[in-house]
Design an enzyme around this catalytic site. Structure first.
Site, PDB file in Angstrom:
ATOM      1  N   ASN A 109       9.231  -4.023  -0.724  1.00  0.00           N
ATOM      2  CA  ASN A 109       8.159  -4.140  -1.709  1.00  0.00           C
ATOM      3  C   ASN A 109       8.629  -3.684  -3.081  1.00  0.00           C
ATOM      4  OD1 ASN A 109       5.788  -5.226  -0.567  1.00  0.00           O
ATOM      5  ND2 ASN A 109       5.613  -3.403   0.738  1.00  0.00           N
TER       6      ASN A 109
ATOM      7  N   ASP B   1       4.624  -8.707   5.786  1.00  0.00           N
ATOM      8  CA  ASP B   1       4.070  -8.530   7.134  1.00  0.00           C
ATOM      9  C   ASP B   1       2.540  -8.456   7.159  1.00  0.00           C
ATOM     10  OD1 ASP B   1       3.798  -6.056   5.968  1.00  0.00           O
ATOM     11  OD2 ASP B   1       4.207  -4.958   7.808  1.00  0.00           O
TER      12      ASP B   1
ATOM     13  N   TYR C  93      -5.422  -6.715   0.822  1.00  0.00           N
ATOM     14  CA  TYR C  93      -5.013  -6.064  -0.430  1.00  0.00           C
ATOM     15  C   TYR C  93      -5.923  -6.432  -1.608  1.00  0.00           C
ATOM     16  CZ  TYR C  93      -0.742  -3.922   1.356  1.00  0.00           C
ATOM     17  OH  TYR C  93       0.152  -3.129   2.034  1.00  0.00           O
TER      18      TYR C  93
END
Ligand code: NAD
Ligand code: LMR
Length: 441
Positions: free
Chosen positions: A147, A170, A264
């Site tokens: 990330n 993922d 998210y």
């Protein structure tokens, strides 16, 4: 069947033992001849490397196993590099999370100012690693899940457009596992349509192989429960803070009930909620240090002390089989359908060609072929344009050493209320990231 040579970059990662155990469990699908670990922190890596050396000798003595901090040794004669590095480690993750919170803005590993700070640290290391890989093994593919994937992917697009790097996340994999459980299916039974950016997208269709559409049924469930399932089916996102995130998906769905949201989106659609529910003295970094990191490293110590892994086995990172699926797709031209972060080029018809988007792709020996997702609604398009511009500004700021562009990136982030707050956070982040970021002027 051909046997492959793999290097795991970020060998000292908390995920490394899980990935190694997963690889051992999948040798019939993806046979290995060599497995190497590579890290720039020799001490951290050696703790896991020594333990995994014992595991490998016990479980797979035919596979040549080693760990190193020497790039030449690591990247010579490898077919795949699985990359999961964290530039600045948890010490810097903690700052990414806590500095914005001090200013009343959410602190997260990949979203908002924290993600921007982490991106500014990661670009240089990732590009350096790609160059090393290409120098010593020009045909090697890098499967990257370090990330912040969105910013890393944009940096690769701009700085290394011809490199064999695939960026994958993922999160959609874990959520699809939950989704399939809701309708009593297995993830491999389902074919999805999805559009968005990394950590910023929506499922628009979930069908079985016969073409039956399950989205309405799943939507009814998610409207009540979010992605919380009775049984824990996603082995990765299980901590207390994650349970809250899965549940919050029901409020994300309420904003546009047509599509199933990526979890998210919580950070962009409900940033006030996130701040209210954050403890500025104890963030996700602290949760991981006290949880996953402690568990994995104490298990390594026990294995080393006992001289055997019998009775004390690393947990398999079952969630990470997607990495093997991706490697297999390239190695054996399987034409597997997977979500990847790729350059748009018309895949989303009414979105910029040069945006890095997350969409379903067919993956074969030549890499990914994105599947057309048609036109997307204005609400999502506008949100995505704002966010992708943040990501582009970060990469430009990194390349040009531009304070102005990084300030603009922070100002544009939907998580930050004003240019004033953006500047205050930026100045603190510059101080905290000395030695990691390029000098800004
Ligand atoms: P971690 O800090 O435990 O491990 C990262 C490792 O990378 C450290 O050992 C560090 O020394 C090493 N490193 C840093 N810079 C490096 C460089 N330039 N070259 C080589 N090694 C370097 O972190 P973690 O929590 O295990 O996460 C690792 C990465 O994987 C993060 O980017 C994280 O966001 C990502 N991630 C992976 C998964 C997965 O399923 N594998 C899931 C979520 C996130
Ligand atoms: C992790 O450290 O687990 C992350 O990469 C994702 C999360 O759970 O915060």
């Amino acid at each position: 069947m051909k046997k492959f040579s793999v290097v795991i970059a970020g060998g000292g990662s908390t995920y490394t033992p899980g990935i190694v155990m997963m690889l051992l469990d999948n040798l019939d699908r993806f046979p290995l001849r060599t497995l190497k670990l590579y890290d720039n922190d020799g001490e951290r890596q050696a703790m896991l490397g020594d333990a995994l050396d014992i595991v490998m000798r016990e479980k797979a003595p035919d596979i040549e196993f080693s760990f190193t901090t020497d790039p030449e040794e690591a990247f010579t004669d490898v077919d795949f590099c699985f990359a999961h590095i964290r530039t600045g480690k948890y010490e810097m993750r903690e700052k990414d999370e806590k500095i914005p919170l001090k200013h009343g803005v959410l602190g997260q590993e990949t979203c908002g100012p924290g993600g921007i700070a982490y991106g500014m640290r990661s670009i240089g290391d990732m590009i350096e690693m790609i160059d090393l890989m290409e120098k010593y093994s020009p045909d090697c593919w890098m499967l990257n899940y370090s990330n912040p994937a969105a910013i890393v992917a944009e940096a690769c697009r701009v700085l290394r457009p011809n490199s064999k790097v695939l960026n994958i996340c993922d999160m959609p994999v874990g959520t699809l596992r939950r989704i399939s459980h809701i309708i009593d299916k297995e993830p491999q039974d389902l074919e999805v349509r999805y559009f968005g950016l990394n950590h910023f997208g929506w499922w628009t269709s979930i069908k079985d192989k016969e073409g039956n559409e399950y989205l309405p049924a799943i939507r009814d469930y998610v409207a009540e429960n979010g992605y919380l399932t009775q049984k824990e089916v996603d082995t990765q996102h299980t901590d207390a803070s994650w349970q809250d995130t899965h549940k919050k998906a029901k409020d994300l769905l309420a904003v546009d009930p047509r599509f199933l949201p990526n979890t998210y989106l919580k950070y962009y659609l409900y940033p006030d909620y996130v701040v209210e529910h954050s403890n500025p003295d104890h963030t996700r970094a602290n949760e991981v240090i006290a949880g996953r990191e402690k568990t994995v490293f104490s298990m390594a110590k026990t294995i080393i002390k006992n001289g055997t892994s019998e009775g004390c086995e690393f947990e398999m990172g079952a969630h990470a089989t997607f990495v093997v699926d991706l490697a297999r797709a390239i190695a054996f031209n399987t034409h597997e359908r997977m979500l990847l972060i790729v350059e748009n080029n018309g895949t989303i018809a009414n979105f910029d060609d040069d945006a890095m988007v997350e969409v379903p792709c067919i993956v074969g020996s030549n890499g990914p072929e994105p599947l057309s997702q048609g036109k997307i609604p204005e609400f999502q398009r506008a949100l995505m344009y704002q966010q992708v511009t943040v990501e582009k500004l970060v990469v430009e700021a990194y390349i040009e050493g531009s304070y102005q562009k990084l300030w603009q990136a922070l100002t544009l982030s939907k998580t930050v209320p004003s240019a004033k707050v953006a500047k205050e956070i930026l100045d603190d982040l510059i101080e905290a990231n000395k030695g990691y970021w390029p000098e800004l002027h």
